[in-house]
Design a protein around this motif. Sequence first.
Motif, short mmCIF file in Angstrom:
data_model
loop_
_atom_site.label_atom_id
_atom_site.label_comp_id
_atom_site.label_asym_id
_atom_site.label_seq_id
_atom_site.Cartn_x
_atom_site.Cartn_y
_atom_site.Cartn_z
N GLU A 31 -35.56 -24.72 -25.98
CA GLU A 31 -33.94 -23.80 -24.74
C GLU A 31 -34.76 -23.82 -23.83
O GLU A 31 -34.22 -23.74 -22.62
CB GLU A 31 -33.08 -22.64 -26.04
N LYS A 32 -35.86 -22.98 -24.05
CA LYS A 32 -36.89 -22.49 -22.80
C LYS A 32 -37.00 -23.86 -21.45
O LYS A 32 -37.52 -23.95 -20.64
CB LYS A 32 -38.00 -21.81 -23.30
N GLU A 33 -37.55 -24.66 -21.91
CA GLU A 33 -37.62 -26.13 -21.06
C GLU A 33 -36.01 -26.62 -20.87
O GLU A 33 -36.53 -27.04 -19.29
CB GLU A 33 -37.77 -27.18 -21.75
N ARG A 34 -35.29 -26.07 -21.31
CA ARG A 34 -33.87 -26.66 -20.78
C ARG A 34 -33.07 -25.32 -19.32
O ARG A 34 -32.14 -26.04 -18.69
CB ARG A 34 -32.83 -27.01 -21.56
N LEU A 35 -33.98 -24.76 -19.06
CA LEU A 35 -33.40 -23.37 -18.41
C LEU A 35 -33.79 -23.38 -16.98
O LEU A 35 -34.83 -23.96 -16.33
CB LEU A 35 -33.82 -22.08 -18.81
N SER A 36 -32.62 -23.64 -16.50
CA SER A 36 -33.30 -24.07 -14.61
C SER A 36 -33.33 -22.43 -14.15
O SER A 36 -33.41 -21.18 -14.71
CB SER A 36 -31.82 -23.86 -14.17
N TYR A 37 -33.72 -21.79 -12.53
CA TYR A 37 -34.41 -20.79 -12.83
C TYR A 37 -33.31 -19.68 -12.64
O TYR A 37 -33.60 -18.83 -12.66
CB TYR A 37 -34.77 -20.91 -11.45
N LEU A 38 -31.90 -20.49 -12.37
CA LEU A 38 -30.09 -19.23 -12.14
C LEU A 38 -30.09 -19.06 -13.60
O LEU A 38 -29.85 -18.53 -13.67
CB LEU A 38 -28.85 -20.36 -11.66
N HIS A 39 -30.34 -19.69 -14.61
CA HIS A 39 -30.04 -19.56 -16.22
C HIS A 39 -30.77 -18.61 -16.62
O HIS A 39 -31.18 -17.43 -17.37
CB HIS A 39 -30.02 -21.07 -16.99
N THR A 40 -32.46 -18.82 -16.27
CA THR A 40 -33.67 -17.70 -17.01
C THR A 40 -33.33 -16.23 -16.10
O THR A 40 -33.88 -15.44 -16.75
CB THR A 40 -35.00 -18.01 -15.53
N MET A 41 -32.72 -16.57 -14.37
CA MET A 41 -32.62 -15.17 -14.31
C MET A 41 -30.84 -14.23 -14.30
O MET A 41 -31.13 -13.65 -14.92
CB MET A 41 -32.02 -14.72 -12.38
N ALA A 42 -30.04 -14.97 -14.74
CA ALA A 42 -29.02 -14.83 -15.94
C ALA A 42 -29.43 -14.36 -17.03
O ALA A 42 -28.77 -13.33 -17.09
CB ALA A 42 -27.70 -15.23 -15.84
N LEU A 43 -30.36 -14.77 -17.96
CA LEU A 43 -30.50 -14.34 -19.46
C LEU A 43 -31.62 -12.72 -18.96
O LEU A 43 -31.42 -12.36 -19.88
CB LEU A 43 -30.78 -15.30 -19.55
N VAL A 44 -31.71 -13.11 -17.79
CA VAL A 44 -33.13 -11.89 -18.13
C VAL A 44 -31.97 -10.41 -17.50
O VAL A 44 -32.63 -9.38 -18.35
CB VAL A 44 -34.63 -11.83 -16.66
N CYS A 45 -31.58 -10.58 -16.87
CA CYS A 45 -30.17 -9.05 -16.19
C CYS A 45 -29.31 -8.88 -17.43
O CYS A 45 -29.55 -8.56 -17.62
CB CYS A 45 -29.60 -9.69 -15.33
N LEU A 46 -29.21 -9.73 -18.49
CA LEU A 46 -28.24 -10.00 -19.46
C LEU A 46 -28.70 -9.36 -20.35
O LEU A 46 -29.18 -8.24 -20.91
CB LEU A 46 -27.76 -10.88 -19.71
N ARG A 47 -30.49 -9.12 -21.16
CA ARG A 47 -31.76 -8.71 -22.25
C ARG A 47 -31.60 -7.11 -21.08
O ARG A 47 -31.32 -5.99 -21.73
CB ARG A 47 -32.93 -9.27 -21.67
N LEU A 48 -31.99 -6.91 -19.74
CA LEU A 48 -31.49 -6.08 -19.43
C LEU A 48 -31.07 -4.57 -19.06
O LEU A 48 -31.52 -3.30 -19.40
CB LEU A 48 -32.92 -5.81 -17.89
N ARG A 49 -29.15 -5.37 -19.10
CA ARG A 49 -29.05 -4.47 -18.94
C ARG A 49 -28.58 -4.64 -20.74
O ARG A 49 -28.13 -3.36 -21.38
CB ARG A 49 -27.72 -5.50 -18.95
N GLY A 50 -28.63 -5.36 -21.51
CA GLY A 50 -28.35 -4.84 -23.20
C GLY A 50 -29.89 -3.95 -23.30
O GLY A 50 -29.00 -3.18 -24.40
N ALA A 51 -30.98 -4.07 -22.77
CA ALA A 51 -31.75 -2.88 -22.92
C ALA A 51 -31.47 -1.53 -22.85
O ALA A 51 -31.84 -0.95 -23.36
CB ALA A 51 -33.13 -3.91 -22.01
N GLN A 52 -31.02 -1.29 -21.36
CA GLN A 52 -30.42 -0.02 -21.09
C GLN A 52 -29.32 0.50 -21.84
O GLN A 52 -29.82 2.01 -22.07
CB GLN A 52 -30.01 0.03 -19.82
N LEU A 53 -28.42 -0.32 -22.35
CA LEU A 53 -27.83 0.18 -22.61
C LEU A 53 -28.01 0.18 -25.11
O LEU A 53 -27.72 1.32 -25.51
CB LEU A 53 -25.97 -0.58 -23.13
N PHE A 54 -28.75 -0.48 -24.85
CA PHE A 54 -29.38 -0.37 -25.95
C PHE A 54 -30.82 -0.33 -26.92
O PHE A 54 -31.52 -1.43 -26.80
CB PHE A 54 -28.68 -1.95 -27.21
N PRO A 55 -31.09 0.83 -26.39
CA PRO A 55 -32.80 0.89 -26.84
C PRO A 55 -33.36 0.50 -28.13
O PRO A 55 -33.18 0.75 -28.50
CB PRO A 55 -33.07 2.47 -26.53
N PRO A 56 -34.59 -0.13 -27.67
CA PRO A 56 -34.95 -0.80 -29.47
C PRO A 56 -35.03 0.17 -30.70
O PRO A 56 -34.94 0.17 -31.81
CB PRO A 56 -36.89 -0.47 -28.61
#
Length: 333
Positions: free
Chosen positions: A64-89
């Motif tokens: 899946e990582k190989e198929r990610l474009s730069y746009l998709h990479t940044m979108a996923l990273v932003c999603l993970r960051l928002r999730g980490a803020q709301l749901f700390p480990p």
Amino acid sequence: MTIFCSHCHRPLQAEMSCLPRRAKQAPSASRPFRSTKSASKARRDQINAELQALRSLLPISAQEKERLSYLHTMALVCLRLRGAQLFPPGLAPPAGPALGTELLSLLPGFLLVLSADSKLVYISENVAQVLGLSVVELLAQGDTVFDILDGRVGEDVHKKLLLAQKEPGREVTFVSEMRTSKAFRLQHGGNRVVAVCGRFAALCWPPSPSTTAFLALCTPIVQSPTDGESASQDDIFQSMHLLDMTFIDVTESVTYHLGYHREELVGQSWYSLLHPEDADLAAAQHRAVALGVGAGPAAGTAVLRVLRKDRAWSWLRVWARRDGGCITCTCRC
């Protein structure tokens, strides 16, 4: 022979300061930040290296990582960051992947989590079964819930989310078409109609916008038949109304779907059967059809909750059209 200045008409020997002066350019050695091809390439290489590093940290398979474009990479990273803020480990014990997959397969739809400002925080992986788009492909549409919904209901959805935010714990429901893959649209003749039912919850105390999330279940509503398909009387019922939406006739099949007999509905208002939260949407459809505004058949289409005779609510996909001094509705449960 005296030469006169073309700017001030004075003798050239008498005044030289009137001539436009060319700004002195500093030599290239004194401009350390001058852009060059090599500097631009170095910056691009640095950006690419940073994106590759971010991509390597995403918890997805190497394929899946190989198929990610730069746009998709940044979108996923932003999603993970928002999730980490709301749901700390350390907020909750992690669920095992096998358990999560098993639970998702039992759900009638997919899970959606939004931040207080309507940003996407989490979308369960089974969204592909409902919309034909993976989480990554859906994120390419945008990073807010309004980017994945039909724009015609944006204002109504915004009002519902504000209401739920002001009263945490209050459940709200809205229905909208969600964007789907091209293959899905070709097969079903359009996007997918989904009912989103959820509420805002404070994840820690004291509550604040940064620790409050909208938790929802998105359930697909049965697709309407495409133009080339004919629905039987067992699938639909039809009703005829005055311009104020008073029933003047309805097919007998309404008994099978809603429990009412024809005589019970004639003379009643269509609005007396509607769920209060869907009244605004129904009124908008009513105005569009009665006044002949809107673009195409979609302007006369809505998904509404209607009260059955047994006091339960049924979802109806309603197509409305004006026939002279009457409005005809074709309804499918």
